[in-house]
Design a protein around this motif. Structure first.
Motif, short mmCIF file in Angstrom:
data_model
loop_
_atom_site.label_atom_id
_atom_site.label_comp_id
_atom_site.label_asym_id
_atom_site.label_seq_id
_atom_site.Cartn_x
_atom_site.Cartn_y
_atom_site.Cartn_z
N SER A 13 0.83 -1.21 0.00
CA SER A 13 0.00 0.00 0.00
C SER A 13 0.86 1.26 0.00
CB SER A 13 -0.96 0.00 1.19
OG SER A 13 -0.27 -0.03 2.39
N ASP B 267 -6.20 5.44 4.27
CA ASP B 267 -5.25 4.33 4.43
C ASP B 267 -5.84 3.35 5.44
OD1 ASP B 267 -3.22 2.60 5.15
OD2 ASP B 267 -1.67 4.15 5.23
N TYR C 87 -4.80 -1.39 8.38
CA TYR C 87 -5.09 -2.25 9.55
C TYR C 87 -6.54 -2.68 9.60
CZ TYR C 87 -0.42 -1.02 10.64
OH TYR C 87 0.94 -0.89 10.54
N SER D 100 -3.90 -3.42 2.47
CA SER D 100 -2.60 -4.07 2.42
C SER D 100 -2.72 -5.54 2.81
CB SER D 100 -1.66 -3.36 3.40
OG SER D 100 -0.48 -4.08 3.57
N SER E 240 -0.03 -6.94 3.90
CA SER E 240 1.13 -7.10 4.77
C SER E 240 0.77 -7.54 6.18
CB SER E 240 1.91 -5.79 4.85
OG SER E 240 2.37 -5.43 3.58
N ARG F 189 5.00 -7.55 -0.73
CA ARG F 189 4.67 -6.26 -1.36
C ARG F 189 3.39 -6.37 -2.20
NH1 ARG F 189 5.21 -4.12 1.60
NH2 ARG F 189 5.43 -2.05 0.74
C1 LIG Z 1 -0.67 3.00 8.15
C2 LIG Z 1 0.18 2.21 7.24
N1 LIG Z 1 -0.01 2.32 5.93
C3 LIG Z 1 0.73 1.62 5.05
C4 LIG Z 1 1.73 0.78 5.49
C5 LIG Z 1 2.55 0.09 4.45
O1 LIG Z 1 2.09 -1.17 4.20
P1 LIG Z 1 2.53 -1.98 2.93
O2 LIG Z 1 3.39 -3.09 3.42
O3 LIG Z 1 1.24 -2.48 2.34
O4 LIG Z 1 3.24 -1.08 2.00
C6 LIG Z 1 1.98 0.63 6.83
C7 LIG Z 1 3.07 -0.24 7.29
O5 LIG Z 1 3.52 -0.21 8.39
C8 LIG Z 1 1.18 1.38 7.74
O6 LIG Z 1 1.39 1.30 9.04
#
Ligand SMILES: Cc1ncc(COP(=O)(O)O)c(C=O)c1O
Length: 405
Positions: free
Chosen positions: A101, A204, A207, A235, A237, A246
């Motif tokens: 993201s 964003d 979470y 995301s 992740s 990624r």
């Molecule tokens: C609020 C927030 N947005 C985006 C990300 C980035 O995530 P990604 O691994 O999808 O790039 C993080 C990662 O810690 C995050 O805390």
């Protein structure tokens, strides 16, 4: 020689200072418990890894992939939004896959920002929210993070006092680093305001699935009419413990998605196809993996809040994210978050992220990531208890210059 224009806009990473101390302590034999970086430690669920391994054996998957994401992946993301949020998305025009993201967010900033455009950005916040736009030539105006009754008045003030009128507002709930969570009613008010004022919303939602008290965080796109002004980033992740893979998404407003898709079509060929296929399988799965990941963070959160309180450090229990946003104990607050974080590494063998790294309004806090197991979290609490037991002595030995100005 003068530094390049872009590089001048990127100050040295604050976290690097703590990282250096951490590395030095480890070289000296210390066992540092690392609650600093938000780097998920859990392995990616086996079924997802197996899928990747299966697919990678087919040489047809070794060619350039699709920048906007293979059709099945975008369809899987549409199904996720329908299932989880009741939001209907067109996979062809309202969804683009991103290389995490973070990449999606940064390239969205590149795609939509003209030099001098004003962006309303939470402070404290995850650094790319501000720096993505700064790199794109934008100007940042800080916004409060608390999603409370003061937010809309702050938004009104920001719009009244910004020239040119702000282009976009960044929202990030559940928030990194504060762990604040927004309600759907909050989103309704903000969307209503944004539509009336032709303000874009970039949400964003990294979470979306890491929440603990039974209330799944909403999507801003659940608000009727949000699609007119908003895009949202999710995301894989944290949700599926796939940080190194990624893989993320931007979804929502067609004009914004088209702009990001266009920029990305010049920059990348998409994630490696086996990663996209495995991500598709993860999104189409029954959700058991997500539950497991969530349960681990939940237990760690409870252990951290409980053991740290018994050690003398009261930390509000985060309702979501993989972080606790911890007020610096009163006796140390005058030092600021960077000096306090350095002390924790040097005297307690615990690494944390100084709040100042997320913006000036974060300096009374440090962020503790739930990325060590329960045993290690208890060990950190014991060590912090000893550290807090020698507060007077520690402060006597801190140079007055260490206190923030
Ligand atoms: C609020 C927030 N947005 C985006 C990300 C980035 O995530 P990604 O691994 O999808 O790039 C993080 C990662 O810690 C995050 O805390």
């Amino acid at each position: 020689m003068e530094e390049f224009h872009k590089v001048r806009r990127l100050p040295p990473y604050v976290f690097e200072q703590v990282n250096r101390l951490k590395a030095a302590a480890r070289t000296g034999g210390a066992d540092i418990i690392d609650l600093g970086m938000g780097n998920p430690d859990l392995p990616t669920p086996k079924a997802i890894v197996d899928k990747l391994v299966d697919v990678v054996r087919d040489p047809r998957t070794h060619r350039y992939s699709s920048s906007k994401g293979i059709p099945g992946l975008r369809k899987a993301q549409a199904n996720y939004y329908a299932r989880r949020f009741g939001v209907k998305l067109n996979p062809d025009t309202q969804i683009v896959a991103t290389l995490g993201s973070k990449e999606g967010f940064a390239n969205m900033a590149q795609a939509i920002t003209a030099p001098g455009d004003v962006i309303l950005c939470p402070n404290p916040t995850y650094p790319i929210h501000a720096f993505g736009f700064l790199m794109a030539g934008g100007v940042i105006r800080s916004m409060q993070v608390e999603p409370d009754e003061n937010f809309i008045p702050a938004l009104e003030r920001a719009i009244r006092h910004s020239t040119p009128k702000p282009l976009a507002l960044i929202l990030n709930y559940p928030s990194n680093p504060t762990a604040y969570v927004a309600t759907l009613d909050f989103y309704k008010e903000v969307v209503d305001y944004a539509r009336k004022n032709e303000l874009l919303i970039l949400s964003d939602l990294a979470y979306s699935e890491i929440y603990f008290d039974g209330n799944p965080p909403p999507s801003v796109l659940e608000v009727p009419g949000a699609m007119d002004v908003a895009v949202e980033f999710t995301s894989m992740s944290k949700t599926f413990s796939m940080p190194g893979w990624r893989m993320g998404f931007a979804v929502g407003n067609e004009r914004l998605i088209a702009a990001l898709t266009r920029v990305k079509s010049y920059l990348d060929y998409g994630a490696f196809t086996p990663i996209q296929v495995a991500a598709t399988a993860a999104l189409n799965s029954d959700g058991a993996e997500i539950e497991e990941v969530r349960a681990v963070y939940h237990r760690r959160r409870d252990v951290m809040v409980d053991t740290f309180a018994r050690a003398g450090w009261e930390i509000p229990a985060p309702a979501a994210t993989m972080f606790a946003w911890a007020p610096i104990p009163a006796a140390f607050r005058h030092l600021g978050s960077l000096e306090f974080s350095k002390l924790l590494v040097e005297k307690a063998d615990v690494a944390v992220a100084p709040g100042i790294g997320f913006g000036e309004h974060g300096d009374d806090y440090v962020r503790l990531a739930l990325v060590e197991n329960e045993h290690r979290i208890r060990q950190a609490a014991r060590s912090i208890k000893r550290f807090l037991g020698t507060t007077g002595e520690t402060l006597d030995n801190v140079t007055p210059l260490a206190a923030r100005r």
